[in-house]
Design a protein around this motif. Structure first.
Motif, PDB file in Angstrom:
ATOM      1  N   LEU A   1     -45.695 -36.188  23.091  1.00 40.35           N
ATOM      2  CA  LEU A   1     -45.182 -35.386  24.188  1.00 40.35           C
ATOM      3  C   LEU A   1     -44.633 -36.328  25.262  1.00 40.35           C
ATOM      4  O   LEU A   1     -45.358 -37.182  25.759  1.00 40.35           O
ATOM      5  CB  LEU A   1     -46.353 -34.574  24.725  1.00 40.35           C
ATOM      6  N   VAL A   2     -43.367 -36.193  25.551  1.00 38.08           N
ATOM      7  CA  VAL A   2     -42.747 -37.125  26.486  1.00 38.08           C
ATOM      8  C   VAL A   2     -42.329 -36.376  27.749  1.00 38.08           C
ATOM      9  O   VAL A   2     -41.671 -35.353  27.675  1.00 38.08           O
ATOM     10  CB  VAL A   2     -41.512 -37.800  25.852  1.00 38.08           C
ATOM     11  N   ILE A   3     -42.753 -36.887  28.870  1.00 38.64           N
ATOM     12  CA  ILE A   3     -42.377 -36.275  30.140  1.00 38.64           C
ATOM     13  C   ILE A   3     -41.842 -37.367  31.046  1.00 38.64           C
ATOM     14  O   ILE A   3     -42.399 -38.457  31.106  1.00 38.64           O
ATOM     15  CB  ILE A   3     -43.597 -35.598  30.798  1.00 38.64           C
TER      16      ILE A   3
ATOM     17  N   LYS B   1     -41.214 -39.459  34.273  1.00 41.62           N
ATOM     18  CA  LYS B   1     -42.102 -39.728  35.398  1.00 41.62           C
ATOM     19  C   LYS B   1     -41.590 -39.054  36.657  1.00 41.62           C
ATOM     20  O   LYS B   1     -42.362 -38.639  37.512  1.00 41.62           O
ATOM     21  CB  LYS B   1     -42.184 -41.238  35.602  1.00 41.62           C
TER      22      LYS B   1
ATOM     23  N   ASP C   1     -51.109 -46.727  40.045  1.00 42.46           N
ATOM     24  CA  ASP C   1     -50.747 -45.359  39.711  1.00 42.46           C
ATOM     25  C   ASP C   1     -51.113 -45.071  38.263  1.00 42.46           C
ATOM     26  O   ASP C   1     -50.747 -45.821  37.374  1.00 42.46           O
ATOM     27  CB  ASP C   1     -49.239 -45.165  39.887  1.00 42.46           C
TER      28      ASP C   1
ATOM     29  N   ILE D   1     -51.583 -42.029  35.115  1.00 39.50           N
ATOM     30  CA  ILE D   1     -51.364 -40.675  34.642  1.00 39.50           C
ATOM     31  C   ILE D   1     -52.531 -40.378  33.709  1.00 39.50           C
ATOM     32  O   ILE D   1     -52.922 -41.210  32.900  1.00 39.50           O
ATOM     33  CB  ILE D   1     -49.997 -40.525  33.964  1.00 39.50           C
TER      34      ILE D   1
ATOM     35  N   THR E   1     -48.857 -46.140  35.158  1.00 39.50           N
ATOM     36  CA  THR E   1     -47.468 -45.703  35.039  1.00 39.50           C
ATOM     37  C   THR E   1     -46.497 -46.711  35.591  1.00 39.50           C
ATOM     38  O   THR E   1     -45.303 -46.492  35.577  1.00 39.50           O
ATOM     39  CB  THR E   1     -47.249 -44.396  35.794  1.00 39.50           C
ATOM     40  N   GLN E   2     -46.995 -47.797  36.088  1.00 37.80           N
ATOM     41  CA  GLN E   2     -46.104 -48.740  36.731  1.00 37.80           C
ATOM     42  C   GLN E   2     -44.997 -49.191  35.787  1.00 37.80           C
ATOM     43  O   GLN E   2     -45.252 -49.632  34.676  1.00 37.80           O
ATOM     44  CB  GLN E   2     -46.911 -49.952  37.184  1.00 37.80           C
ATOM     45  N   GLY E   3     -43.780 -49.028  36.242  1.00 38.50           N
ATOM     46  CA  GLY E   3     -42.653 -49.494  35.461  1.00 38.50           C
ATOM     47  C   GLY E   3     -42.224 -48.571  34.348  1.00 38.50           C
ATOM     48  O   GLY E   3     -41.292 -48.867  33.621  1.00 38.50           O
ATOM     49  N   LEU E   4     -42.892 -47.440  34.215  1.00 37.27           N
ATOM     50  CA  LEU E   4     -42.496 -46.530  33.154  1.00 37.27           C
ATOM     51  C   LEU E   4     -41.559 -45.481  33.700  1.00 37.27           C
ATOM     52  O   LEU E   4     -41.690 -45.042  34.835  1.00 37.27           O
ATOM     53  CB  LEU E   4     -43.723 -45.835  32.565  1.00 37.27           C
ATOM     54  N   LYS E   5     -40.615 -45.063  32.886  1.00 35.67           N
ATOM     55  CA  LYS E   5     -39.745 -43.976  33.299  1.00 35.67           C
ATOM     56  C   LYS E   5     -40.129 -42.706  32.574  1.00 35.67           C
ATOM     57  O   LYS E   5     -39.981 -41.613  33.085  1.00 35.67           O
ATOM     58  CB  LYS E   5     -38.299 -44.335  32.966  1.00 35.67           C
TER      59      LYS E   5
ATOM     60  N   LEU F   1     -43.135 -40.808  30.275  1.00 33.29           N
ATOM     61  CA  LEU F   1     -44.547 -40.855  29.964  1.00 33.29           C
ATOM     62  C   LEU F   1     -44.740 -40.217  28.604  1.00 33.29           C
ATOM     63  O   LEU F   1     -44.280 -39.108  28.367  1.00 33.29           O
ATOM     64  CB  LEU F   1     -45.320 -40.084  31.021  1.00 33.29           C
TER      65      LEU F   1
END
Lengths: 451, 702
Positions: free
Chosen positions: A184-186, A188, B181, B183, B199-203, B205
């Motif tokens: 599942l991709v969301i 950010k 940060d 998730i 989540t750092q640096g991720l666009k 998730l």
């Protein structure tokens, strides 16, 4: 007129071919009323005076001629026929009637049986000036044994993942398990705006949608979309967070330019629910906001918004499988307060009829018959010493003496010979069952043998 | 029967009681195991750095005591003596302390994992314990979480090993640290953590599907949680650290548990508090926000005037606008303390100063006309007149001379002298330690070779201070984070941490690209294939060059790629041309001069000419190739002069025929840019030359 109601009743019922072989899905009797009556009744109850019904010629003919199929609704039905073999999807059908659509629309499927408070869906639509609002419900477990099916149905079906925001109203994500092979991709950025997302599975989509008129116009321009549920809704949900939807100053001039430049962009712009000037002003001046936690404007400037109302309790069935059909028959009578036994039925004094059974018009029920938790269709004859339990008997069936019918579905105009024993079977229409025959639940669909 | 049942019941009751009676234990790790606070933490361990004029470890201990912890193990490594001294003097080591503090020191701890392995080896914990760092500031009452944790363990037979405490706060909240940060995907009903990721640096998730297959039908994905770095652990946690010697941090542990959930059957749960305060001071950004939260009384009852450490002379008065004054504070005429100001005892402030949102330590002197905003000044700091300080940290004993201007995010470490008449740019860090010293320091940490320490210190002393950096009377070196630090590559050695809000532009850009991807997907799904193919071709050619592969084999490989990605012949040619022409940029960077570019490209063309010839056969192929060349040079418009040379070379190598080139030149222009390109002088000359050559040859033919 705020909303135009559109009833989709052209589906063939491909997931329960055994039943729809002779009777079209909209006309299947549920609680002695054709299935299509339920959504119509739902609309009538909330005050609609006119409904556009999209259906096939065959169904239209049946509705207008067959007295058994008579729909006692006071609304004006604007019946639009589409060709049966055209293989049109629901979105195709909407495109077909685009000329008739003057306002925002409420699309209902003909197989929906629910006691949902429709205003909840419409209120979401109104309150948030949404592009789409829809109805969902917690899925119910079907408790009844399904004829011709061995054991419980496996839960191998692929689940739908529905993502809603913290309030449980805004629809953020929608995908089927089958499409999520990479997980599942969301993005950010979405999580940043709406940091709390509930992912729900085990929901039933009621196929009831409020759509903006602009969406219908969008459909007219974009011919590749053919189904509302399969393509349009996921598209709209996804589009909520794409960039062109959030940029606030797309004025008409730019709009025009885009139209010329790129057919695709044109389509996207058109689908925008353009907030009216006053509405925008209201939002600017008001301290109201739809979210907490950051200082950005309401909806983060998103202008295409999708909402969903998820029913926690109450009943909501989509009669598109045999199991759902049986379950609906069991529960549907609770939806209307008509006498369980039709006044024109001739019922012997010495028979036993359970309170949870329904007897249709002009039925004949003879002595010592026992009917429990069943539905008996119109003009059906039930002879002496017949036992009917947990079954659905459609119109014009004759059941001879001493039969025992349990957990079965008997389609219309069938004659069941004397002393037959039928358990958990599905019998097609206009069949003759030999006397003393015994049919028990078999692994394969025994019903097919009767066609 | 009945009596036996009764007995059993009784037994249960007593065991429960025993459980209740067992003192609640905590493990406090008074070391961060990283160097984020260097150079400040070179002189003082992080846990002892003052926050609101109180050492951070005191906040942590107060938090533990107030939640009912009766026995705390403090583990120290870096500068353990200082921490030990501090604790022995503090109220925690008085006989009346409700919380018994044991100090365990060892120089061998390198990570949280080592500490917990030691906990296991020494068999220190008997029951569920609270695990915190020595730099956590919190007022959360974890007893609720503890109760839930115990309940889960009772019901599920020790499946749940850890309960992490989170505080609800929206993204972008200032006490949220971008680096920290997270998730979290959780089961809504059981509050079980299913997925935990920084989540750092991720666009995007990504959540693996298997986490959704646990029978529950409701999940929650939360990005509004602030990790307080407080966790309630069962004794198993220490054992698990022993079993998995590769676990270094709590992050490793959490990931390991979640990944191996199926095998080990251990689960992690979370507890979310809405109204408490909890944060870990993991960098100066967090130091700044926690300190200001403290002054603004968000951590009540831990407030500056409460003097919870119960030390003499620490008391201060609280007045309007959150202004706190210690004993014997003198304030000059016309000075204003606007809001959120904390001033320690015996500090004197000159006339006409403006102080807002600042913390000033004990025994400081501040001159006249000083402006302080978001300044954090520790003890014994001397500020002369006409100084301006914005959002900076000034450590103990530092001296700021006249008319010095400290811009945002400056740090003056211990005993530094700055000025006079100097303005330090944003983010300057000045320390008495020379940056190069660090490496040597590194070594002696391992070798503990005293001689060498003395030696290195002598060496650094010899290095002169640079007056341009620290002012004419200044003492100190500009600290630069060493680049060769590999121990935690993910955390750049930046004191202040990352910028909290990355520019929204990049965000929307990604959306836009997504959008275009979306659109192109609906139009032609092969777009990705083409890209992949291009990369593969590049790889093939690269390998060909490195390993000296014969061109025939390259052709074979490209052909097989063509089938694998379903690429048309035309596309193959265009991509091939493109890859070859871009090759020098690929290898040597985009800032090549035209001369360098042609210099490296022309030999390549020669090497690969058989490959080209294999694909360019028909007249149309020539044109396609030319248009690819044109396209590339339209993009690389600074190198347009190189185009002639490329065409010339290709002509000479007989890759391209003159007719094709002429035809391309005369007809190919479709838009302004390509027309512009054709006006290039060199190109025109080349065409002219070609034409003449053609005429000649045709004449010859006649």
């Amino acid at each position: 007129m705020e909303l135009q109601a559109v009833l989709m009743a052209a589906g063939g019922g491909s997931r329960m071919m055994d039943l729809t072989y002779n009777t079209r899905k909209p006309l299947l009797p549920v609680g002695n009323k054709p299935l299509i009556w339920y959504p119509l009744n739902l609309l009538e109850r909330v005050g609609f005076e006119e409904v556009i019904v999209i259906t096939t010629k065959e169904v239209q003919k049946m509705i207008s001629t067959d007295p058994k199929m008579k729909l006692d609704v006071k609304m004006k039905l604007d019946i639009v026929c589409i060709q049966e073999d055209a293989d049109m999807g629901t979105a195709d059908a909407l495109r077909h009637i685009q000329q008739k659509i003057k306002t925002d629309i409420l699309v209902v499927s003909c197989d929906l049986i629910t006691d949902a408070a429709l205003h909840e869906v419409v209120d979401l639509f109104r309150a948030h000036n949404a592009t789409l609002s829809m109805l969902m419900s917690k899925a119910h477990e079907f408790t009844e044994t399904v004829p011709g099916q061995k054991g419980k149905k496996k839960t191998g079906e692929q689940r739908d993942f529905v993502g809603v925001d913290g309030t449980g109203k805004r629809l953020l994500f929608m995908a089927n398990e089958a499409d999520l092979d990479k997980g599942l991709v969301i993005r950010k950025s979405i999580m940043r705006k709406l940091p709390r997302m509930h992912i729900k599975t085990g929901l039933v989509d009621a196929h009831l949608y409020c759509l903006k008129k602009s969406v219908v116009d969008f459909l007219a321009d974009n011919k590749s979309v053919s189904s509302i549920r399969g393509e349009l809704v996921p598209y709209l949900v996804r589009k909520q967070f794409s960039k062109s939807m959030t940029s606030p100053n797309v004025n008409d001039e730019a709009d025009q330019k885009l139209k010329k430049k790129d057919g695709n962009a044109n389509l996207e712009i058109q689908i925008l629910s353009r907030d009216e000037v006053l509405l925008q002003l209201t939002r600017e001046r008001s301290c109201w906001n739809d979210h907490r936690g950051d200082m950005s404007e309401a909806y983060h400037g998103v202008r295409l918004r999708c909402y969903v109302h998820i029913m926690d309790e109450g009943m909501c069935y989509r009669v598109n499988t045999l199991a759902a059909y049986i379950e609906a028959n069991r529960l549907a009578p609770k939806l209307f307060d008509e006498p369980a036994v039709h006044p024109s039925a001739a019922i012997s004094v010495r028979c036993l009829i359970g309170a949870d059974s329904i007897i249709g018009a002009s039925c004949q029920i003879s002595d010592k018959a026992s009917i429990k938790r069943s539905m008996i269709g119109a003009s059906t004859t039930v002879r002496e010493k017949v036992k009917v339990t947990n079954s659905i008997i459609m119109h014009g069936v004759t059941i001879e003496e001493g039969c025992n019918i349990q957990g079965s579905v008997i389609c219309s105009n069938t004659v069941i010979g004397r002393g037959a024993d039928i358990k958990y079977c599905l019998v097609g229409s206009a069949q003759r069952i030999e006397p003393e025959g015994a049919f028990w639940k078999t692994p394969s669909r025994l019903s097919c043998a009767f066609y | 029967m009945s009596s036996r049942g009764g007995k059993q019941k009784k037994g249960n009751v007593t065991s429960e009681q025993e459980e209740e009676e067992q003192p609640l234990q905590a493990v406090l790790v008074a070391d961060s195991f990283n160097r984020r606070f260097f150079p400040i933490s070179k002189d003082q361990p992080r846990a002892l750095l003052p926050l609101g004029n109180v050492a951070m470890i005191d906040y942590t201990l107060e938090f533990l005591t107030s939640t009912g912890v009766q026995e705390t193990f403090v583990f120290c490594c870096w500068m353990s003596n200082k921490i030990k001294d501090h604790l022995l003097k503090s109220k925690w080591c008085r006989p009346t302390s409700p919380n018994v503090v044991h100090i365990i020191t060892s120089d061998l701890y390198r990570s949280l994992g080592d500490v917990l392995r030691d906990v296991d080896a020494k068999n220190l914990v008997r029951n569920d314990f609270i695990l915190v760092y020595g730099d956590v500031v919190s007022n959360i009452d974890v007893s609720q979480a503890l109760q839930e944790h115990r309940h889960r363990r009772k019901v599920d037979k020790n499946i749940s090993v850890m309960t992490m405490v989170f505080k609800e706060s929206s993204p972008g909240h200032k006490s949220r640290c971008e680096e920290d940060d997270v998730i979290v995907a959780m089961d809504s009903k059981s509050k079980r953590v299913l997925h935990y990721q920084k989540t750092q640096g991720l666009k995007k998730l990504q959540f693996p599907m298997n986490i959704f297959q646990h029978g529950s039908d409701e999940f929650e994905i939360r990005h509004d949680l602030l990790d307080c770095h407080i966790s309630i652990c069962s004794p198993q946690v220490a054992e698990l650290f022993t079993d998995n010697f590769d676990y270094q941090t709590r992050n490793d542990f959490v990931r390991g548990i979640l990944v191996n959930e199926e095998i080990l059957g251990n689960q992690i749960h979370l507890y979310v508090t809405q109204d408490g305060y909890g944060a870990r001071v993991s960098n100066l950004q967090m130091y700044d926000s926690v300190s200001s939260d403290m002054v603004r009384r968000w951590v009540y009852p831990l407030t500056p005037e409460a003097n919870f450490t119960d030390q003499q002379g620490q008391g201060c008065t609280h007045s309007r606008h959150n202004v706190y004054r210690g004993a014997e504070v003198s304030l000059g005429h016309g000075s204003q303390m606007e809001e959120n100001v904390l001033i320690g005892r015996d500090t004197s402030i000159g006339a006409n100063c403006h102080i807002s949102n600042s913390v000033i330590g004990n025994n400081c002197t501040i001159g006249d006309n000083v402006v302080l905003d978001r300044a954090h000044m520790w003890n014994n700091v001397h500020i002369s007149s006409n100084v301006e300080i914005h959002q900076s940290v000034v450590c103990d004993g530092a001296v700021v001379k006249e008319a010095v201007h400290l811009n945002k995010q400056c740090v003056l470490a211990y005993n530094v002298v700055i000025g006079p008449n100097l303005s330090l740019p944003d983010g300057t860090v000045v320390s008495m330690h020379h940056p190069e010293e660090e490496e040597e320091d590194d070594d002696d940490e391992f070798l503990s070779d005293d001689q060498e320490v003395g030696h290195s210190k002598d060496k650094t002393r010899q290095k002169a201070f640079n007056p341009a950096e620290v002012g004419p009377e200044g003492k100190g070196y500009i600290w630069k984070a060493s680049m060769n630090d590999t121990e935690d590559e993910e955390l750049a050695q930046c004191l202040w941490g990352l910028v909290l809000n990355p520019d929204p532009e990049s965000d929307s850009e990604s959306e836009a690209s997504e959008e275009s991807q979306d659109r192109s997907r609906s139009v032609s799904p092969e777009i990705d294939d083409v890209n992949a193919f291009q990369l593969e071709v590049l790889g093939t050619l690269q390998r060909g060059l490195e390993e000296n592969i014969v061109c025939d084999n390259l052709v074979l490989e490209i052909n097989s790629l063509k089938y694998a990605y379903n690429i048309t012949l035309k596309e193959v040619m265009q991509i091939l041309t493109r890859v070859v022409l871009e090759y020098p940029f690929q290898q040597q960077g985009t800032q090549l001069t035209t001369l360098q570019y042609t210099g490296s490209l022309l030999p390549l063309l020669k090497t690969w000419s058989p490959v080209f010839k294999n694909y360019i056969k028909r007249a149309q192929d020539h044109l396609d190739c030319l248009s690819a060349v044109e396209e590339l040079f339209l993009e690389q418009d600074t190198h347009q002069t190189a185009m002639v040379k490329v065409l010339m070379k290709m002509y000479q190598l007989e890759i391209l025929e003159e007719e094709a080139i002429l035809k391309w030149f005369s007809t190919g222009a479709t838009n302004d840019k390509s027309r512009q390109l054709r006006k290039n002088q060199g190109l025109q000359k080349f065409i002219q030359w070609l034409k003449e050559a053609e005429d000649e040859s045709s004449e010859e033919g006649e």
